[in-house]
Design a protein around this motif. Structure first.
Motif, short mmCIF file in Angstrom:
data_model
loop_
_atom_site.label_atom_id
_atom_site.label_comp_id
_atom_site.label_asym_id
_atom_site.label_seq_id
_atom_site.Cartn_x
_atom_site.Cartn_y
_atom_site.Cartn_z
N GLY A 9 0.84 -1.28 -0.07
CA GLY A 9 -0.23 -0.03 0.10
C GLY A 9 1.01 1.27 0.01
N LEU A 10 0.37 2.44 0.27
CA LEU A 10 1.30 3.62 0.38
C LEU A 10 2.35 3.24 1.39
N GLN A 11 1.95 2.86 2.55
CA GLN A 11 2.72 2.75 3.60
C GLN A 11 4.16 1.90 3.13
N ASP A 30 3.09 -8.43 -1.84
CA ASP A 30 1.51 -8.22 -1.67
C ASP A 30 0.63 -9.03 -2.19
N ARG A 31 -0.30 -9.26 -1.59
CA ARG A 31 -1.19 -10.44 -1.89
C ARG A 31 -2.03 -10.09 -3.15
N ASN A 32 -2.05 -8.84 -3.72
CA ASN A 32 -2.92 -8.61 -4.82
C ASN A 32 -1.97 -8.47 -5.91
N ALA A 39 -6.81 0.59 0.53
CA ALA A 39 -6.65 1.62 1.10
C ALA A 39 -6.14 2.86 0.49
N ALA A 40 -4.82 2.61 -0.03
CA ALA A 40 -4.13 3.53 -0.72
C ALA A 40 -4.83 4.36 -1.98
N ASN A 43 -9.31 6.16 -0.57
CA ASN A 43 -9.23 7.10 0.49
C ASN A 43 -9.57 8.37 -0.20
N GLU A 44 -9.85 9.50 0.60
CA GLU A 44 -10.36 10.82 -0.08
C GLU A 44 -9.15 11.61 -0.30
N LYS A 46 -7.04 13.59 1.51
CA LYS A 46 -6.85 14.72 2.44
C LYS A 46 -5.59 14.79 3.27
N VAL A 194 1.31 -12.99 2.51
CA VAL A 194 2.15 -13.24 3.64
C VAL A 194 1.41 -14.01 4.75
N LYS A 387 -2.97 7.07 8.86
CA LYS A 387 -3.59 8.08 7.95
C LYS A 387 -2.78 8.02 6.72
N LEU A 388 -3.25 8.18 5.62
CA LEU A 388 -2.37 8.21 4.41
C LEU A 388 -1.44 9.35 4.53
N THR A 389 -1.88 10.54 5.22
CA THR A 389 -0.97 11.33 5.47
C THR A 389 0.19 11.43 6.03
C1 FAD Z 1 -12.75 5.87 2.72
C2 FAD Z 1 -11.38 6.34 3.21
C3 FAD Z 1 -11.02 7.66 3.33
C4 FAD Z 1 -9.80 7.83 3.90
N1 FAD Z 1 -9.52 9.09 3.67
C5 FAD Z 1 -8.24 9.51 4.29
C6 FAD Z 1 -7.75 10.92 4.06
O1 FAD Z 1 -8.62 11.67 3.62
N2 FAD Z 1 -6.72 11.21 4.29
C7 FAD Z 1 -5.70 10.44 5.11
O2 FAD Z 1 -4.61 10.91 5.52
N3 FAD Z 1 -6.17 9.09 5.15
C8 FAD Z 1 -7.46 8.65 4.83
N4 FAD Z 1 -7.73 7.21 4.82
C9 FAD Z 1 -6.68 6.32 5.59
C10 FAD Z 1 -5.68 5.73 4.43
O3 FAD Z 1 -6.51 5.49 3.19
C11 FAD Z 1 -4.63 4.95 5.15
O4 FAD Z 1 -4.31 5.15 6.40
C12 FAD Z 1 -3.70 4.17 4.35
O5 FAD Z 1 -4.10 4.19 2.96
C13 FAD Z 1 -3.06 2.93 4.96
O6 FAD Z 1 -1.97 2.62 4.35
P1 FAD Z 1 -1.92 1.91 3.08
O7 FAD Z 1 -2.05 2.75 2.01
O8 FAD Z 1 -0.41 1.21 3.31
O9 FAD Z 1 -2.86 0.48 3.34
P2 FAD Z 1 -3.38 -0.40 2.03
O10 FAD Z 1 -3.21 0.38 0.66
O11 FAD Z 1 -4.48 -1.17 2.47
O12 FAD Z 1 -2.14 -1.29 2.12
C14 FAD Z 1 -1.93 -2.59 2.67
C15 FAD Z 1 -1.42 -3.54 1.60
O13 FAD Z 1 -1.34 -4.78 2.26
C16 FAD Z 1 -1.90 -5.91 1.62
N5 FAD Z 1 -1.93 -7.15 2.43
C17 FAD Z 1 -2.69 -7.22 3.46
N6 FAD Z 1 -2.85 -8.37 4.12
C18 FAD Z 1 -1.87 -9.00 3.50
C19 FAD Z 1 -1.11 -10.17 3.60
N7 FAD Z 1 -1.51 -11.18 4.54
N8 FAD Z 1 -0.18 -10.65 2.61
C20 FAD Z 1 0.06 -9.70 1.63
N9 FAD Z 1 -0.68 -8.56 1.34
C21 FAD Z 1 -1.35 -8.32 2.38
C22 FAD Z 1 -3.12 -5.30 0.97
O14 FAD Z 1 -3.30 -5.93 -0.28
C23 FAD Z 1 -2.54 -3.75 0.70
O15 FAD Z 1 -2.06 -3.73 -0.71
C24 FAD Z 1 -8.95 6.74 4.09
C25 FAD Z 1 -9.22 5.66 4.28
C26 FAD Z 1 -10.51 5.16 3.53
C27 FAD Z 1 -10.73 3.79 3.64
#
Ligand code: FAD
Length: 409
Positions: A9-11, A30-32, A39-40, A43-44, A46, A194, A387-389
């Protein structure tokens, strides 16, 4: 040294870039079948400066969010070769006090002013860091006429300008996928689920792949799995001793027909309300909590059948319900025909946060988001971006910790 990053994801993607920048070879799982697919991109977008968290009177959430926000554009400027002011951002958000708000207009006015003072301090020496925008002006209260022109004044009882903007997470993800796949230090393993991380001579990551279960060893492993994070940590005996919630939330985006007046970007506070994110090119994102919140779970992982792209009839319910709810008090949304909008996307994702009760409860922990970040146990690290931020800044924090630990870089 080799580092395994769990979650693309973004993190996870930001961390891969941070480590590669420091001369570390990483493997990103990543599993996808595609990076940045959950979530990356659901989201909105912001990039929080802290104005949203009026129910955290300690201001700790605001302080942390502005730190992440001021690091966001510079991180992508560094890694994508863009100027900090060249990422496309939304029109800045007005903060609107809903008539059923958990806080009074006076309280919100005082809170916004306090956050502004903190922001002034935090942004010293970082001119232009927030997408090149000027952060000097204190949030200004709108006149009654101005408020009546944009909103139903019976519902929007006060409005304030802020400099807070959103980015389009889908556009950012497109740029990042290209950037990561061109980096020779980043080895991307898609369709790899994983299963566990075990202590062997080094840390051993077991993954389910289309060719069966494989394991690989790393010097450091970072869990950036977001809603998959607790399940892996639990197997290492690292379950937190406090309650959390996984919430499934949707949003609706579309492009306005040419010639339609743009709605204002608006965030309704404090409580279970919603937002309008409006871009100059007509791209519009809406979310209305009572319609868009579709699931809540306190289990170790959210249900596997929570869909990112909801099928009908849920999709239509989300699109029409959100548009109707928001049109009640944002007149510029009233004449839109959901059937005629272009580029309509209804998409959702999981929000992971500490807490036991939903945001309808003013005392819910969901109103405070500062207990997030990087937790390390030896060479195993777990990141809760919250948060994405925060993702770019936490990526640098984690990369520094790993590199500092080994002297690489
Ligand atoms: C509707 C909505 C609105 C939001 N709005 C905001 C906003 O405006 N501003 C803000 O700062 N934040 C916002 N957020 C929060 C933000 O999206 C998340 O905090 C952030 O994206 C999470 O980190 P990520 O991108 O790494 O997560 P993800 O994109 O979910 O990344 C996690 C990854 O791990 C993978 N994964 C999970 N389990 C496994 C496994 N067992 N094996 C292999 N891969 C796996 C998934 O496929 C995924 O790609 C919002 C969230 C939502 C849902």
């Amino acid at each position: 040294m080799r580092v395994g990053i769990l979650g693309g994801g973004l993190q996870g993607c930001c961390l891969a870039l941070s480590l590669a920048e420091r001369g570390v070879d990483v493997t990103l799982f990543d599993r996808n079948p595609r990076l940045l697919s959950r979530a990356a991109v659901a989201n909105e977008g912001k990039i929080h400066l802290g104005y949203m968290y009026a129910n955290d009177p300690s201001h700790s959430t605001a302080r942390l969010m502005m730190r992440g926000a001021l690091a966001f554009a510079p991180f992508f400027a560094r890694h994508l070769g863009l100027a900090t002011d060249s990422l496309t951002v939304s029109r800045p958000a007005a903060y609107i006090v809903h008539r059923d708000s958990q806080r009074t207009p006076d309280y919100i006015s005082g809170y916004l002013a306090a956050v502004h003072a903190l922001l002034h301090e935090a942004s010293e020496g970082k001119r232009g860091a927030y997408f090149g925008r000027d952060l000097a002006d204190q949030p200004r209260k709108w006149s009654t006429e101005q408020r009546e022109a944009q909103f139903d004044p019976q519902i929007a009882v006060a409005a304030f300008d802020t400099p807070e903007v959103a980015i389009d997470p889908v556009a950012l993800a497109d740029m990042l996928r290209d950037r990561l796949s061109a980096d020779r230090r980043i080895d991307i393993r898609l369709s790899h689920e994983v299963l566990s991380v075990k202590d062997a001579k080094s840390l051993e990551v077991a993954v389910a792949t289309p060719d069966g279960v494989l394991s690989e060893r790393f010097d450091h492993v970072v869990n950036a799995l977001w809603d998959g994070r607790f399940a892996i940590n639990e197997k290492r005996g690292l379950l937190p001793g406090r309650p959390w919630l996984h919430r499934l939330k949707y949003g609706v985006s579309f492009r306005l027909p040419a010639g339609t007046a743009l709605p204002p970007s608006a965030t309704f506070i404090s409580g279970p309300f919603g937002e309008v994110v409006s871009y100059e090119d007509g791209l519009t994102y809406l979310t209305w909590y009572p319609v868009c919140l579709q699931g809540i779970s306190d289990q170790i992982a959210p249900p596997a059948d929570w869909p990112t792209y909801p099928p009908d009839p849920l999709r239509s319910h989300l699109l029409n319900g959100t548009l109707q709810a928001m049109a009640q008090f944002v007149p510029s949304l009233r004449n839109l025909d959901a059937g005629k909008l272009e580029d309509v996307t209804v998409k959702g994702g999981v929000i992971v946060a500490w807490g036991q009760t939903d945001i309808y409860d003013p005392a819910s922990e969901l109103h405070r988001r500062f207990e997030i970040g990087v937790t390390s146990t030896g060479c195993f690290h777990s990141i809760d971006p919250g948060k994405l931020t925060m993702a770019p800044w936490f990526a640098d924090v984690c990369a520094d910790r790993i590199v500092g630990d080994t002297g690489v870089g």
